[in-house]
Write an enzyme that holds these catalytic residues in place. Sequence first.
Site, PDB file in Angstrom:
ATOM      1  N   SER A 195       0.827  -1.216   0.000  1.00  0.00           N
ATOM      2  CA  SER A 195       0.000   0.000   0.000  1.00  0.00           C
ATOM      3  C   SER A 195       0.857   1.261   0.000  1.00  0.00           C
ATOM      4  O   SER A 195       1.962   1.270   0.542  1.00  0.00           O
ATOM      5  CB  SER A 195      -0.876  -0.019   1.261  1.00  0.00           C
ATOM      6  OG  SER A 195      -1.429   1.261   1.508  1.00  0.00           O
ATOM      7  N   TYR A 199      -1.879  -0.701  11.265  1.00  0.00           N
ATOM      8  CA  TYR A 199      -2.183  -1.329   9.964  1.00  0.00           C
ATOM      9  C   TYR A 199      -1.078  -0.995   8.961  1.00  0.00           C
ATOM     10  O   TYR A 199      -0.494  -1.879   8.348  1.00  0.00           O
ATOM     11  CB  TYR A 199      -3.536  -0.840   9.425  1.00  0.00           C
ATOM     12  CG  TYR A 199      -3.640  -1.031   7.929  1.00  0.00           C
ATOM     13  CD1 TYR A 199      -3.402   0.029   7.055  1.00  0.00           C
ATOM     14  CD2 TYR A 199      -3.906  -2.279   7.395  1.00  0.00           C
ATOM     15  CE1 TYR A 199      -3.441  -0.149   5.694  1.00  0.00           C
ATOM     16  CE2 TYR A 199      -3.949  -2.474   6.026  1.00  0.00           C
ATOM     17  CZ  TYR A 199      -3.710  -1.395   5.171  1.00  0.00           C
ATOM     18  OH  TYR A 199      -3.732  -1.583   3.818  1.00  0.00           O
ATOM     19  N   LYS A 239       2.090  -3.400   6.947  1.00  0.00           N
ATOM     20  CA  LYS A 239       2.430  -3.465   5.516  1.00  0.00           C
ATOM     21  C   LYS A 239       3.948  -3.331   5.353  1.00  0.00           C
ATOM     22  O   LYS A 239       4.579  -4.054   4.585  1.00  0.00           O
ATOM     23  CB  LYS A 239       1.699  -2.376   4.726  1.00  0.00           C
ATOM     24  CG  LYS A 239       0.218  -2.614   4.568  1.00  0.00           C
ATOM     25  CD  LYS A 239      -0.069  -3.889   3.787  1.00  0.00           C
ATOM     26  CE  LYS A 239      -1.550  -4.181   3.668  1.00  0.00           C
ATOM     27  NZ  LYS A 239      -1.821  -5.472   3.014  1.00  0.00           N
ATOM     28  N   ASN A 260      -5.558   4.317  -4.055  1.00  0.00           N
ATOM     29  CA  ASN A 260      -6.921   4.150  -3.530  1.00  0.00           C
ATOM     30  C   ASN A 260      -7.811   3.397  -4.517  1.00  0.00           C
ATOM     31  O   ASN A 260      -8.308   4.005  -5.456  1.00  0.00           O
ATOM     32  CB  ASN A 260      -7.510   5.520  -3.188  1.00  0.00           C
ATOM     33  CG  ASN A 260      -6.835   6.113  -1.963  1.00  0.00           C
ATOM     34  OD1 ASN A 260      -5.604   6.274  -1.939  1.00  0.00           O
ATOM     35  ND2 ASN A 260      -7.608   6.429  -0.943  1.00  0.00           N
TER      36      ASN A 260
HETATM   37  C1  WQD Z   1      -9.706   9.165   1.084  1.00  0.00           C
HETATM   38  C2  WQD Z   1      -9.879  10.670   1.274  1.00  0.00           C
HETATM   39  C3  WQD Z   1     -10.249  11.340   3.545  1.00  0.00           C
HETATM   40  C4  WQD Z   1     -14.154   9.455   4.014  1.00  0.00           C
HETATM   41  C5  WQD Z   1      -7.268   4.116   2.567  1.00  0.00           C
HETATM   42  C6  WQD Z   1      -6.645   3.119   3.447  1.00  0.00           C
HETATM   43  C7  WQD Z   1      -5.198   2.948   3.020  1.00  0.00           C
HETATM   44  C8  WQD Z   1      -5.171   2.527   1.574  1.00  0.00           C
HETATM   45  C9  WQD Z   1      -5.891   3.543   0.710  1.00  0.00           C
HETATM   46  C10 WQD Z   1      -5.191   0.133   1.610  1.00  0.00           C
HETATM   47  C11 WQD Z   1      -9.150  11.196   2.509  1.00  0.00           C
HETATM   48  C12 WQD Z   1     -11.459  11.652   2.670  1.00  0.00           C
HETATM   49  C13 WQD Z   1     -12.940   9.871   3.505  1.00  0.00           C
HETATM   50  C14 WQD Z   1     -15.162  10.417   4.290  1.00  0.00           C
HETATM   51  C15 WQD Z   1     -13.697  12.142   3.514  1.00  0.00           C
HETATM   52  N1  WQD Z   1      -5.792   1.280   1.388  1.00  0.00           N
HETATM   53  N2  WQD Z   1     -12.723  11.195   3.256  1.00  0.00           N
HETATM   54  N3  WQD Z   1     -14.891  11.742   4.018  1.00  0.00           N
HETATM   55  O1  WQD Z   1      -7.529   7.218   3.995  1.00  0.00           O
HETATM   56  O2  WQD Z   1      -6.671   7.543   1.625  1.00  0.00           O
HETATM   57  O3  WQD Z   1      -6.604   5.334   2.670  1.00  0.00           O
HETATM   58  O4  WQD Z   1      -7.221   3.674   1.240  1.00  0.00           O
HETATM   59  O5  WQD Z   1      -4.068  -0.088   1.802  1.00  0.00           O
HETATM   60  O6  WQD Z   1      -4.617   2.000   3.822  1.00  0.00           O
HETATM   61  O7  WQD Z   1      -6.719   3.629   4.724  1.00  0.00           O
HETATM   62  O8  WQD Z   1      -8.815   6.357   2.014  1.00  0.00           O
HETATM   63  O9  WQD Z   1     -11.169   6.530   1.339  1.00  0.00           O
HETATM   64  O10 WQD Z   1     -10.600   6.648   3.816  1.00  0.00           O
HETATM   65  O11 WQD Z   1     -10.024   8.560   2.344  1.00  0.00           O
HETATM   66  O12 WQD Z   1     -13.467  13.364   3.288  1.00  0.00           O
HETATM   67  O13 WQD Z   1     -16.288  10.090   4.772  1.00  0.00           O
HETATM   68  O14 WQD Z   1     -11.262  10.941   1.481  1.00  0.00           O
HETATM   69  O15 WQD Z   1     -10.003  12.429   4.436  1.00  0.00           O
HETATM   70  O16 WQD Z   1      -8.657  12.482   2.210  1.00  0.00           O
HETATM   71  P1  WQD Z   1      -7.373   6.711   2.618  1.00  0.00           P
HETATM   72  P2  WQD Z   1     -10.231   6.973   2.416  1.00  0.00           P
END
Ligand code: WQD
Length: 346
Positions: free
Chosen positions: A127, A154, A158, A184
């Site tokens: 990741s 987590y 990785k 993502n």
């Molecule tokens: C994306 C963006 C949030 C929800 C995750 C995993 C990581 C990796 C990639 C596996 C961020 C914003 C989110 C919401 C929002 N996967 N957001 N409102 O955090 O980039 O990472 O996916 O390995 O390990 O954690 O993904 O989809 O949670 O957030 O504004 O209700 O969307 O702040 O900027 P993230 P996410």
Amino acid sequence: MNKRILVTGGTGFIGSHTTVELQQAGYDVVIVDNLSNSKADVVDGIEAITGIRPAFEEVDCTDMPALEAVFQKYAPIEGIIHFAASKAVGESVQKPLKYYRNNTVSTINLLELMPKYNVKGFIFSSSCTVYGQPDENNLPVKETTPRKDAESPYGNTKKIDEDIIVDFCKSGAPIHATLLRYFNPIGAHPSCLIGEMPNGVPANLIPYLTQTAMGIRECLSVFGDDYDTPDGSCLRDYIYVVDLANAHVAAMERILENKSEEAVEVFNVGTGNGVSVLELINTFEKCTGVKLNYKIAERRAGDIEKVWGNVDKANKVLGWHAVHTLDEALLSAWNWQKKLRERGIM
Ligand code: WQD
């Protein structure tokens, strides 16, 4: 006989899409999954798409005797794609031991069985989280960008798994390994027969967004618009899950055709584009015609401000490219959400 691939976590979001692409590329797939975060009927969805029912063993990869029995039953296995892991960032902070045990012991068990059963290729689901918050001058991140301290147990698992795999290969183990660092993953198969099925309230942006658009959630909170980015919201590299799945097929082919030049190869798997949360919302509204109810909220603890990938290496060495647009990926997510409603599932 078709080459056989073991897919751990194969009833999960990325695992199920990868199983479909592997089958369509002519591989025979065995899914190992403990169903802790997915349902067995995903196997039916895979079969409905490809017409081939993958073998399925409900096994926990930390259960060595049960896992070895799968290797014995399905020998010869040419390669493994290891998705099975606990992956909720927030939960990992509350339950670190669960994450360290599950995510490392499962990897160690698989690696230990490979030489014994002449399994040659190992592809690991890594990741972009290993990059932490890259320095400004390190964006987009390359595979050589230094990894950083993880923001969560987590993310740390990785990094630890990557180190375990590298050290095992360096010890002379007769295997080739590939680390695929995803950004993502979003969207769903165009058939709407498989897709993302989050348990409970989604933590990730896209399922929460489509559930809001469907009226399941009241309002989408945008976690912060005061970041140092063009519109103040966080930047990410959103990659269509089917494109991501095909990167695994390309990586496995490279190993099984003896083209991998090092014992361990690392590839970023993304689109190479950084997209903000607000841009993504606007794109969703434009391509679906659905107005989204959202508000600007406080930042989410632990969020990375901006990260997206330089994917030149995967393009050149794997001969793989993300070929779908953000519009297509978001439309597929929305079509999937509508299908779930049609089926009375959500
Ligand atoms: C994306 C963006 C949030 C929800 C995750 C995993 C990581 C990796 C990639 C596996 C961020 C914003 C989110 C919401 C929002 N996967 N957001 N409102 O955090 O980039 O990472 O996916 O390995 O390990 O954690 O993904 O989809 O949670 O957030 O504004 O209700 O969307 O702040 O900027 P993230 P996410």
